[in-house]
Design a protein around this motif. Structure first.
Motif, short mmCIF file in Angstrom:
data_model
loop_
_atom_site.label_atom_id
_atom_site.label_comp_id
_atom_site.label_asym_id
_atom_site.label_seq_id
_atom_site.Cartn_x
_atom_site.Cartn_y
_atom_site.Cartn_z
N GLY A 1 0.81 -1.21 0.00
CA GLY A 1 0.00 0.00 0.00
C GLY A 1 0.84 1.25 0.00
O GLY A 1 1.98 1.27 0.48
N PHE A 2 0.24 2.33 -0.56
CA PHE A 2 0.85 3.65 -0.51
C PHE A 2 -0.04 4.59 0.28
O PHE A 2 -1.25 4.63 0.06
CB PHE A 2 1.06 4.20 -1.93
N SER A 3 0.55 5.31 1.23
CA SER A 3 -0.13 6.34 2.00
C SER A 3 -1.40 5.77 2.67
O SER A 3 -1.30 4.88 3.51
CB SER A 3 -0.46 7.53 1.09
N GLN A 4 -2.59 6.25 2.29
CA GLN A 4 -3.81 5.74 2.92
C GLN A 4 -3.94 4.23 2.73
O GLN A 4 -4.39 3.53 3.63
CB GLN A 4 -5.05 6.44 2.35
N GLY A 5 -3.52 3.74 1.56
CA GLY A 5 -3.58 2.29 1.31
C GLY A 5 -2.65 1.51 2.22
O GLY A 5 -2.98 0.40 2.66
N ALA A 6 -1.46 2.06 2.53
CA ALA A 6 -0.52 1.38 3.43
C ALA A 6 -1.03 1.42 4.86
O ALA A 6 -0.93 0.43 5.61
CB ALA A 6 0.85 2.04 3.33
N THR A 7 -1.58 2.57 5.25
CA THR A 7 -2.14 2.71 6.60
C THR A 7 -3.27 1.72 6.83
O THR A 7 -3.36 1.06 7.87
CB THR A 7 -2.64 4.15 6.79
N LEU A 8 -4.12 1.59 5.83
CA LEU A 8 -5.25 0.66 5.90
C LEU A 8 -4.77 -0.80 5.90
O LEU A 8 -5.28 -1.64 6.65
CB LEU A 8 -6.18 0.92 4.73
N LYS B 1 1.59 -13.13 4.70
CA LYS B 1 3.01 -13.44 4.82
C LYS B 1 3.92 -12.24 4.58
O LYS B 1 5.09 -12.28 4.94
CB LYS B 1 3.38 -14.56 3.84
N LEU B 2 3.38 -11.19 3.94
CA LEU B 2 4.26 -10.06 3.62
C LEU B 2 3.47 -8.76 3.54
O LEU B 2 2.26 -8.76 3.31
CB LEU B 2 5.01 -10.31 2.31
N PHE B 3 4.20 -7.65 3.71
CA PHE B 3 3.60 -6.32 3.65
C PHE B 3 4.63 -5.33 3.15
O PHE B 3 5.75 -5.28 3.66
CB PHE B 3 3.12 -5.92 5.06
N VAL B 4 4.25 -4.57 2.13
CA VAL B 4 5.09 -3.50 1.61
C VAL B 4 4.40 -2.18 1.91
O VAL B 4 3.30 -1.92 1.40
CB VAL B 4 5.33 -3.63 0.09
N SER B 5 5.01 -1.36 2.77
CA SER B 5 4.43 -0.08 3.18
C SER B 5 5.23 1.06 2.55
O SER B 5 6.44 1.14 2.72
CB SER B 5 4.45 0.06 4.70
N ILE B 6 4.54 1.94 1.85
CA ILE B 6 5.16 3.13 1.27
C ILE B 6 4.43 4.34 1.85
O ILE B 6 3.25 4.56 1.57
CB ILE B 6 5.05 3.13 -0.27
N SER B 7 5.12 5.07 2.70
CA SER B 7 4.53 6.26 3.34
C SER B 7 3.28 5.93 4.15
O SER B 7 2.31 6.69 4.15
CB SER B 7 4.19 7.34 2.29
N GLY B 8 3.30 4.80 4.84
CA GLY B 8 2.17 4.43 5.68
C GLY B 8 2.28 5.05 7.06
O GLY B 8 3.31 5.60 7.44
N SER B 9 1.22 4.95 7.85
CA SER B 9 1.22 5.48 9.22
C SER B 9 0.22 4.69 10.05
O SER B 9 -0.55 3.89 9.52
CB SER B 9 0.86 6.97 9.23
#
Length: 261
Positions: free
Chosen positions: A94-101, A122-130
């Motif tokens: 996810g990116f931003s809101q998608g990563a946060t969610l 099994k995995l998570f890619v966070s880009i600018s998440g919070s």
């Protein structure tokens, strides 16, 4: 392996796909990636107007302090249904809101709040998440370190740099890849590309090894079951319960008559 990719606020699945396409294609070559659009049409101006064509979407709405949320529960229910019916999925990006969610879903799944029947991610890619800031959410989603392999992209000029650092602390042994850019899916230099490629390769090898072990165990189990079945059938042919069946010869014809004792 299948990855669900969630776009940022007031953008779209197509835009996130375009953003990710700037990365070396070998990184996710062995993954199946899906890029759905958010539940709701954009409720205001999009930052990518004039850069990428509409329509634009958002997953949920929030106040300026990011402490109150609208349509969040509906969004979670929608994504859980999507993951269940179109999955199973092995991970989230996810990116931003998608990563946060995405991080929220992973935390909730780890605590048994959602996706109870779905295999663990099994995995998570966070880009600018919070993280979410509502204590009632934090006390559940980030209660314990989330044991999902994660990589976190954090930009030096990103206005969400500190919240992104904080989100990484919610995960067990996270990989952090820093870049000099702002709030964007960054272009990766050679070192970052190699880091991410090594990370995905390790996950694929781990998955492949697990699949081989499971196949071996299953095949051994089937062989043992067949052997056991054969022994039971042979025993049934040669043994009879004592005192239950009596064999009698009639007229020397060799016929057998079974009678209860």
């Amino acid at each position: 392996m299948k990855i669900l990719c969630l776009h940022g606020f007031r953008t779209s699945g197509s835009f996130l796909h375009k953003q990710i396409s700037k990365w070396d294609p070998s990184i996710f070559a062995q993954f199946q990636m899906e890029f759905p659009d958010g539940m709701f049409p954009a409720g205001g101006k999009s930052d990518i107007e004039g850069i990428f064509p509409p329509p634009y979407f958002e997953w949920f709405q929030f106040n300026k302090e990011f402490t109150e949320y609208t349509n969040l529960e509906e969004c979670i229910a929608y994504l859980c249904e999507y993951i269940t019916t179109k999955g199973p999925f092995d991970g989230l990006l996810g990116f931003s809101q998608g990563a946060t969610l995405s991080a929220l879903l992973l935390g909730y799944q780890a605590q048994g709040k959602v996706l109870k029947e779905h295999p663990p991610m099994k995995l998570f890619v966070s880009i600018s998440g919070s993280k979410f800031r509502d204590p009632s959410i934090c006390d559940v989603a980030y209660k314990d370190p989330i044991k999902v392999r994660s990589v976190h992209f954090i930009g030096a000029k990103d206005w969400l740099r500190l919240p992104s650092e904080d989100l990484a602390t919610a995960f067990d042994n996270p990989l952090i890849i820093r870049h000099p850019q702002g709030h964007t899916v960054p272009r990766l230099d050679e070192a970052a590309t190699e880091q991410l490629r090594s990370w995905t390769t390790e996950i694929l090898l781990h998955q492949s090894n697990n699949a081989s072990v499971n196949k071996h165990n299953l095949e051994n189990g089937e062989v043992k079951a067949e052997e056991h079945k054969g022994k039971v059938e042979e025993a049934c042919k040669t043994q009879t319960p004592e005192g239950v069946i009596e064999k009698k010869m009639e007229n020397g014809a060799g016929g057998l008559e079974a009678t209860q004792a």
